[in-house]
Design a protein around this motif. Structure first.
Motif, PDB file in Angstrom:
ATOM      1  N   THR A  42     -89.322 -40.982 -92.707  1.00  0.00           N
ATOM      2  CA  THR A  42     -90.281 -42.033 -92.380  1.00  0.00           C
ATOM      3  C   THR A  42     -89.678 -42.951 -91.336  1.00  0.00           C
ATOM      4  O   THR A  42     -88.482 -43.233 -91.363  1.00  0.00           O
ATOM      5  N   VAL A  43     -90.520 -43.403 -90.428  1.00  0.00           N
ATOM      6  CA  VAL A  43     -90.095 -44.382 -89.438  1.00  0.00           C
ATOM      7  C   VAL A  43     -90.996 -45.606 -89.560  1.00  0.00           C
ATOM      8  O   VAL A  43     -92.187 -45.483 -89.845  1.00  0.00           O
ATOM      9  N   HIS A  44     -90.396 -46.778 -89.381  1.00  0.00           N
ATOM     10  CA  HIS A  44     -91.138 -48.031 -89.484  1.00  0.00           C
ATOM     11  C   HIS A  44     -91.041 -48.801 -88.180  1.00  0.00           C
ATOM     12  O   HIS A  44     -90.053 -48.686 -87.447  1.00  0.00           O
ATOM     13  N   LEU A  45     -92.047 -49.605 -87.928  1.00  0.00           N
ATOM     14  CA  LEU A  45     -92.030 -50.505 -86.779  1.00  0.00           C
ATOM     15  C   LEU A  45     -92.428 -51.887 -87.273  1.00  0.00           C
ATOM     16  O   LEU A  45     -93.590 -52.124 -87.602  1.00  0.00           O
ATOM     17  N   GLN A  46     -91.451 -52.770 -87.350  1.00  0.00           N
ATOM     18  CA  GLN A  46     -91.704 -54.153 -87.728  1.00  0.00           C
ATOM     19  C   GLN A  46     -92.055 -54.929 -86.469  1.00  0.00           C
ATOM     20  O   GLN A  46     -91.252 -54.990 -85.536  1.00  0.00           O
ATOM     21  N   MET A  47     -93.247 -55.493 -86.443  1.00  0.00           N
ATOM     22  CA  MET A  47     -93.735 -56.190 -85.252  1.00  0.00           C
ATOM     23  C   MET A  47     -93.906 -57.660 -85.580  1.00  0.00           C
ATOM     24  O   MET A  47     -94.729 -58.021 -86.433  1.00  0.00           O
ATOM     25  N   ASN A  48     -93.111 -58.490 -84.949  1.00  0.00           N
ATOM     26  CA  ASN A  48     -93.168 -59.935 -85.143  1.00  0.00           C
ATOM     27  C   ASN A  48     -93.624 -60.638 -83.871  1.00  0.00           C
ATOM     28  O   ASN A  48     -93.601 -60.039 -82.786  1.00  0.00           O
ATOM     29  N   SER A  49     -94.010 -61.879 -84.007  1.00  0.00           N
ATOM     30  CA  SER A  49     -94.450 -62.677 -82.852  1.00  0.00           C
ATOM     31  C   SER A  49     -95.473 -61.919 -82.008  1.00  0.00           C
ATOM     32  O   SER A  49     -95.367 -61.848 -80.782  1.00  0.00           O
ATOM     33  N   LEU A  50     -96.450 -61.366 -82.668  1.00  0.00           N
ATOM     34  CA  LEU A  50     -97.433 -60.538 -81.977  1.00  0.00           C
ATOM     35  C   LEU A  50     -98.262 -61.352 -80.998  1.00  0.00           C
ATOM     36  O   LEU A  50     -98.559 -62.534 -81.236  1.00  0.00           O
ATOM     37  N   LYS A  51     -98.619 -60.696 -79.904  1.00  0.00           N
ATOM     38  CA  LYS A  51     -99.398 -61.306 -78.843  1.00  0.00           C
ATOM     39  C   LYS A  51    -100.707 -60.528 -78.671  1.00  0.00           C
ATOM     40  O   LYS A  51    -100.761 -59.338 -78.999  1.00  0.00           O
ATOM     41  N   PRO A  52    -101.728 -61.154 -78.116  1.00  0.00           N
ATOM     42  CA  PRO A  52    -102.983 -60.420 -77.877  1.00  0.00           C
ATOM     43  C   PRO A  52    -102.776 -59.160 -77.039  1.00  0.00           C
ATOM     44  O   PRO A  52    -103.462 -58.152 -77.250  1.00  0.00           O
ATOM     45  N   GLY A  75     -98.351 -63.688 -85.546  1.00  0.00           N
ATOM     46  CA  GLY A  75     -98.187 -63.062 -86.848  1.00  0.00           C
ATOM     47  C   GLY A  75     -97.362 -61.781 -86.788  1.00  0.00           C
ATOM     48  O   GLY A  75     -96.817 -61.428 -85.738  1.00  0.00           O
ATOM     49  N   SER A  76     -97.289 -61.105 -87.926  1.00  0.00           N
ATOM     50  CA  SER A  76     -96.470 -59.897 -88.044  1.00  0.00           C
ATOM     51  C   SER A  76     -97.254 -58.768 -88.705  1.00  0.00           C
ATOM     52  O   SER A  76     -98.161 -59.015 -89.509  1.00  0.00           O
ATOM     53  N   LEU A  77     -96.875 -57.559 -88.353  1.00  0.00           N
ATOM     54  CA  LEU A  77     -97.380 -56.356 -89.004  1.00  0.00           C
ATOM     55  C   LEU A  77     -96.237 -55.352 -89.097  1.00  0.00           C
ATOM     56  O   LEU A  77     -95.334 -55.368 -88.255  1.00  0.00           O
ATOM     57  N   ARG A  78     -96.321 -54.475 -90.082  1.00  0.00           N
ATOM     58  CA  ARG A  78     -95.322 -53.409 -90.221  1.00  0.00           C
ATOM     59  C   ARG A  78     -96.048 -52.070 -90.270  1.00  0.00           C
ATOM     60  O   ARG A  78     -96.856 -51.838 -91.164  1.00  0.00           O
ATOM     61  N   LEU A  79     -95.747 -51.239 -89.286  1.00  0.00           N
ATOM     62  CA  LEU A  79     -96.311 -49.895 -89.244  1.00  0.00           C
ATOM     63  C   LEU A  79     -95.332 -48.913 -89.863  1.00  0.00           C
ATOM     64  O   LEU A  79     -94.112 -49.073 -89.738  1.00  0.00           O
ATOM     65  N   GLN A 136    -102.334 -39.570 -85.814  1.00  0.00           N
ATOM     66  CA  GLN A 136    -103.714 -39.793 -85.405  1.00  0.00           C
ATOM     67  C   GLN A 136    -103.929 -41.188 -84.831  1.00  0.00           C
ATOM     68  O   GLN A 136    -104.970 -41.450 -84.231  1.00  0.00           O
ATOM     69  N   GLY A 137    -102.969 -42.064 -85.013  1.00  0.00           N
ATOM     70  CA  GLY A 137    -103.060 -43.418 -84.469  1.00  0.00           C
ATOM     71  C   GLY A 137    -103.561 -44.425 -85.483  1.00  0.00           C
ATOM     72  O   GLY A 137    -104.342 -44.092 -86.379  1.00  0.00           O
ATOM     73  N   THR A 138    -103.119 -45.655 -85.329  1.00  0.00           N
ATOM     74  CA  THR A 138    -103.575 -46.751 -86.172  1.00  0.00           C
ATOM     75  C   THR A 138    -103.829 -47.969 -85.281  1.00  0.00           C
ATOM     76  O   THR A 138    -103.048 -48.281 -84.391  1.00  0.00           O
ATOM     77  N   GLN A 139    -104.951 -48.628 -85.512  1.00  0.00           N
ATOM     78  CA  GLN A 139    -105.359 -49.745 -84.660  1.00  0.00           C
ATOM     79  C   GLN A 139    -104.615 -51.021 -85.035  1.00  0.00           C
ATOM     80  O   GLN A 139    -104.545 -51.391 -86.216  1.00  0.00           O
ATOM     81  N   VAL A 140    -104.099 -51.678 -84.026  1.00  0.00           N
ATOM     82  CA  VAL A 140    -103.508 -53.009 -84.180  1.00  0.00           C
ATOM     83  C   VAL A 140    -104.281 -53.950 -83.270  1.00  0.00           C
ATOM     84  O   VAL A 140    -104.389 -53.710 -82.067  1.00  0.00           O
ATOM     85  N   THR A 141    -104.839 -54.995 -83.854  1.00  0.00           N
ATOM     86  CA  THR A 141    -105.601 -55.976 -83.096  1.00  0.00           C
ATOM     87  C   THR A 141    -105.009 -57.354 -83.332  1.00  0.00           C
ATOM     88  O   THR A 141    -104.865 -57.780 -84.481  1.00  0.00           O
ATOM     89  N   VAL A 142    -104.650 -58.022 -82.238  1.00  0.00           N
ATOM     90  CA  VAL A 142    -104.064 -59.362 -82.318  1.00  0.00           C
ATOM     91  C   VAL A 142    -105.039 -60.334 -81.685  1.00  0.00           C
ATOM     92  O   VAL A 142    -105.349 -60.234 -80.494  1.00  0.00           O
TER      93      VAL A 142
END
Length: 124
Positions: free
Chosen positions: A78-88, A16-20, A116-122
């Motif tokens: 602002t800075v963005h991070l588009q994360m695709n093909s996420l892995k565990p 899946g994908s997420l955008r930070l 402060q950080g944001t959690q990403v869980t795959v």
């Protein structure tokens, strides 16, 4: 001082994908380089990606090349991070970082400002 606020983390299935996003405020002239690091439980904080002020210089960690894309909106600081093909193995707390340097460093000691950080869980 610079304040960095991240958003966009969450839980996603593998593939899946997420955008930070990370919004900077305060003395934003200090945010010449903006980037992302991540820290998994029991591991060191590691570099993910960074972009220079004018966007002319971008660097990625080898582990995310071809899957993650960093971009910045200077009008909104602002800075963005588009994360695709996420892995565990991408599971971690993701931190936004910034510094006044004009060149990119890939070590956490090169950045003076942190969110402060944001959690990403795959999940697998």
């Amino acid at each position: 001082q610079v304040q960095l606020v991240e958003s966009g983390g969450g839980l996603v299935q593998a593939g899946g994908s997420l955008r930070l996003s990370c919004a900077a405020s305060g003395s934003t002239f200090s945010t010449s380089v903006m980037g992302w690091f991540r820290q998994a439980p029991g591991k060191e904080r590691e570099f993910v990606a960074a972009v220079s002020w004018r966007g002319g210089s971008i660097r990625y960690a080898d582990s995310v090349k071809g899957r993650f894309t960093i971009s910045r909106d200077n009008a909104k600081i602002t800075v963005h991070l588009q994360m695709n093909s996420l892995k565990p193995e991408d599971t971690a707390v993701y931190y936004c970082a910034a510094d006044i340097r004009t060149y990119i460093l890939t070590v956490k000691e090169g950045y003076n400002y942190w969110g402060q950080g944001t959690q990403v869980t795959v999940s697998s």
